[in-house]
Design an enzyme around this catalytic site. Sequence first.
Site, PDB file in Angstrom:
ATOM      1  N   LYS A 152      -6.351   3.799   8.684  1.00  0.00           N
ATOM      2  CA  LYS A 152      -5.397   4.748   8.122  1.00  0.00           C
ATOM      3  C   LYS A 152      -5.945   6.169   8.166  1.00  0.00           C
ATOM      4  O   LYS A 152      -5.202   7.134   8.428  1.00  0.00           O
ATOM      5  CB  LYS A 152      -5.064   4.351   6.690  1.00  0.00           C
ATOM      6  CG  LYS A 152      -4.285   3.043   6.580  1.00  0.00           C
ATOM      7  CD  LYS A 152      -4.049   2.651   5.133  1.00  0.00           C
ATOM      8  CE  LYS A 152      -3.283   1.334   5.032  1.00  0.00           C
ATOM      9  NZ  LYS A 152      -3.065   0.916   3.639  1.00  0.00           N
ATOM     10  N   SER A 180       0.799  -1.224   0.000  1.00  0.00           N
ATOM     11  CA  SER A 180       0.000   0.000   0.000  1.00  0.00           C
ATOM     12  C   SER A 180       0.835   1.279   0.000  1.00  0.00           C
ATOM     13  O   SER A 180       0.275   2.366  -0.121  1.00  0.00           O
ATOM     14  CB  SER A 180      -0.951   0.008   1.202  1.00  0.00           C
ATOM     15  OG  SER A 180      -0.237   0.036   2.408  1.00  0.00           O
TER      16      SER A 180
END
Length: 804
Positions: free
Chosen positions: A730, A687
Site C-alpha cells: 500500500k 482496511s
Amino acid sequence: MPESEHELLQKIREQGDELAILPTKAVVVFPSMVMPLMINDEKYARLIDQTLMKGRAIGLFAQKTPDEENPGPEGIYRVGTVGTILKMLRFPDGSVRFLVQGLSRVKITEIVRSEPFITARTELIEEQVKTTVEIEALVRHAHELIKQAVALSPNLSEDLQISAINTEEAGKLADLIASNLNLSTEKRQDILATFDIKTRLEKVLTQVKKEIEVLELSHKIQSEAATEMGRMQKEFILREQLKAIRRELGDSDDRTEELDEFKKKIAEAHMPELALKAAEKELDRLSKMNPSAAEYTVSRTYLDWLVCLPWDRKSRDILDINKALAILDEDHYDLEKVKERILEFLAVRKLKADLKGPILCFVGPPGVGKTSLGRSIARAMGRKFQRISLGGMRDEAEIRGHRRTYIGALPGRIIQGLRRAESNNPVFMLDEIDKIGQDFRGDPASALLEVLDPEQNNSFSDHYLDVPFDLSNVMFITTANLLHPIPAVLRDRMEVIEMPGYTDLEKVQIAKRYLVPRELENHGLKKRHILFSDAVLKRIIRDYTRESGLRNLDREVATICRKVARVVATGKKSAVVIKADKLHTYLGPVKFLPELIDRTAQIGVVPGLAWTSAGGSLLFVEVSSMPGKGNLTLTGSLGDVMKESVKAALTNIRSDYRRLGLDQEMFAKTDFHVHVPAGATPKDGPSAGITIATAIASLLTNRPVAPRLGMTGEITLHGQVLAIGGLKEKSLAAYRSGIKRVIIPKDNEKDLVEIPEEVRKNVEFIPVRRIKEVLDIALPGITKKSPGGKSPKDRTVRGPAKRT
C-alpha cells in the site's frame, strides 16, 4: 391368399378410404410380413390401443428422417403398408411393444388431418398375380441365390431358405427376401414402392447378388488372416528353436544383449535395497516374457525408468558465499531478504554436509521476478534447475504418477523432472501453487503434502515406481501470487518469503541494468544505436505502467526498441536519443494520468489504499447524500466485509454527531450513497474503514480532505483504528500516486522497517489509534463551527463527476 387375409382386407375396404397413419423409424413393413415394433410416444400408444380395441386397420409408413420426433405429413413416404395389430404389451417405462401384420401396399392420396395424429385418404394397391416364363425364371434364380446367401452368412437362417421355397407368389417372395436382407431404409422403401412384380423381383435379386459378393470377400479375408496367423505362429516356433541353437553354440541375440545391458545398468545405478529388489524381480520377469507380448513393453519401460533415475547422482554445491552472492546480484537487483536466506542455507550447508533441502515459498505480485529468481538460485548454488507449472492442475496423478495397471502409465511430474535433471539435488520450482484445482481425479494439493514435508519426502512413493525415492536433497521453491488459496496444512510446510513490488527508483535501476540491455540484444541493437536517460525511464514508469512488477515496463521498452530498430534498418547511423517529451511518438498517448490532486479537492471524496494480488493500489471512496429516509446505498462491487465496514463507519460518525457539530435528526431525513470506483472491480476487506468514515465526515461537514493525504485502517464501532495487512504494498502504491502523507494504524508502526528507504524519505507515515485523530488530520478544524454557519441539513453537497 389365406382366408384370414381375405377377411382382413375386406374389413379394410368396408372401413373406408380414411386411414390412421403410424410413422415408423428406420423400419419398412412389407405385406404378409409379421413384425414386432416399439414406440415410446404416448400419443401413438393411444392410437395403437384404440386400433386394437376397435379391430381397425392402421397405415404403417416409414419416416424420411429416422431421428425426427413426431413427423408431419411431409416427413413420411407416400407409399406404405396397411396392416393390423395382432398383440400389444405395455411396459413400466411407458413404452409399448406390439406385433403387426402387413396386409397390402397402400398409397396416400390426400392428407385429411395432422392432429392428434396423421389421418389420410388412401388407395389400396391390389397386386395382380400372374405367372410368366420370365417371372418363373426369376423365382428359380432367387431360390438359388438365397441358398448361396444362407450358406455364406451367419445372420441368415435356414428358415429363410425354407420359407422362400414354399412361397409360390413372386411378389410375396420378393417382399420376404427384402425384409430379411440387411438393406437401408431408402432401398427397402424403393422396393416397397415398386408395384410391378417383375421389376420388384429384379431389384431384390440385384441386392442379393451384392450381399453374396460381400460375404464371399469377407470369407476370403478371414481365410487369409487365418493363414497369416498360422505363418506367424510357425515363425515364432522357429525363432525359439533358433535361439536354443544359438545358446548351445554360445552365440547371443539382441534380446540377450538387452537383458545384459539392463543388468549392467542396475549394478551401476546404486539403487537402495527396495528399488534394487524391485528392479531384479522385474528383470527376471522380463527374461521369461515373450517379446511380442503386450506386457513386455510395459515391463521394459518400467525397468528403463528405474535404471535412469539419479538414485545417487547429485550436483556438487558451490559453497563459496561471496561467489554465490555475486551471481545473485548479477541476475537480480535488490531482493535482499531472499538472497540472505539462500546464503544462510549455503553457510549451514558448508558446516553440515547432510543438511536437508529447504522448502521456500515466494509470494508476491506478478512480474517481480519469482520464477527467474529460482533459476538464479540454481546457478548460484551450482545445481540443476527444473520447473513445473501447477496452475490449473486437477489430477493427483500429475504429482504421484499413474499405477502401472493403466495403459500408457507414467511417473508423476516430480520423478520426471528428476530424471531430466539427472541429479537428486536440483532446485525444483513448483510455479503457481496457489492456482491448483481439484476434481473427481483427486486433490493435487494433498499429494504435495508428502513432497513438501522434510520429515516425509525422504521416502516419497510414486504410484508408478512403487518404491520410495529420497527427495530430501531437493531444494523445493514454490511461487504464488496469493497465500490464502493455498491450503493451511500445505502452507504450514513451507517457509514463506514475501516479495513485494518495486519502487520507481528500483525500477529505474533494474531497467538500466537488466531490461534495456536484454531488449537491445533481443532486437539486434547496440548501445550506440539508442540512448535511454533516467528521466525517460522514470516517465515510462509513471505514465505508461502502473504495476508492482516489471512486465509492462519491459513491454514498453521493447516497443521503443522495435521502433528504433526500424529506423536503424533504414540506414540511420547516428544514435536515437529518446526524450521524455517525445515518448508519445513511440508509445502513444499517456496511459495513466495523475488524478489525485483533482479528485481530493472534492468534498466527500477520500483516497484510500488497497492491496490486490498485483500489489497495492489507490482506492477512492465517494459519498453523496440526498433528502430521504435514512437509507444507505452501496455500489462499486463491494464484498460483505466492506459493506459491514461502511455501516460501522456511518454508525461511528452518527454517534459522534455532537463533536462534529451535526444535527442528529438530519440522519433520519437523509439518504447516503457510498460508491467505490471502479465499479467493475470486486472489492472487499475491512482496511477501508477509516477512509469511509472520513469521506462521510467530509460530506457532512462540507470540508475537503487535506491534499496529498492517503489512509488505511480498520474501524470499530467505538472508534478504534485496528491493524491491517499489506502495508508495504500500500505504501508503494501511495508513493507511485504522489501521496505525501499516509495515516496508518498505530499497531502497524512496527512494520515501517519493511518499507523501502526511498518511500520513507518521500512519504510521511502518521500512526493513529482512534478515528478522532484521523478526522483531525484529514479534515483540519472539523471540531469547530462549519464554514458558512450552515447546518448540515441545509447544505447542498456537489458530488464528484461520474466515472465511465
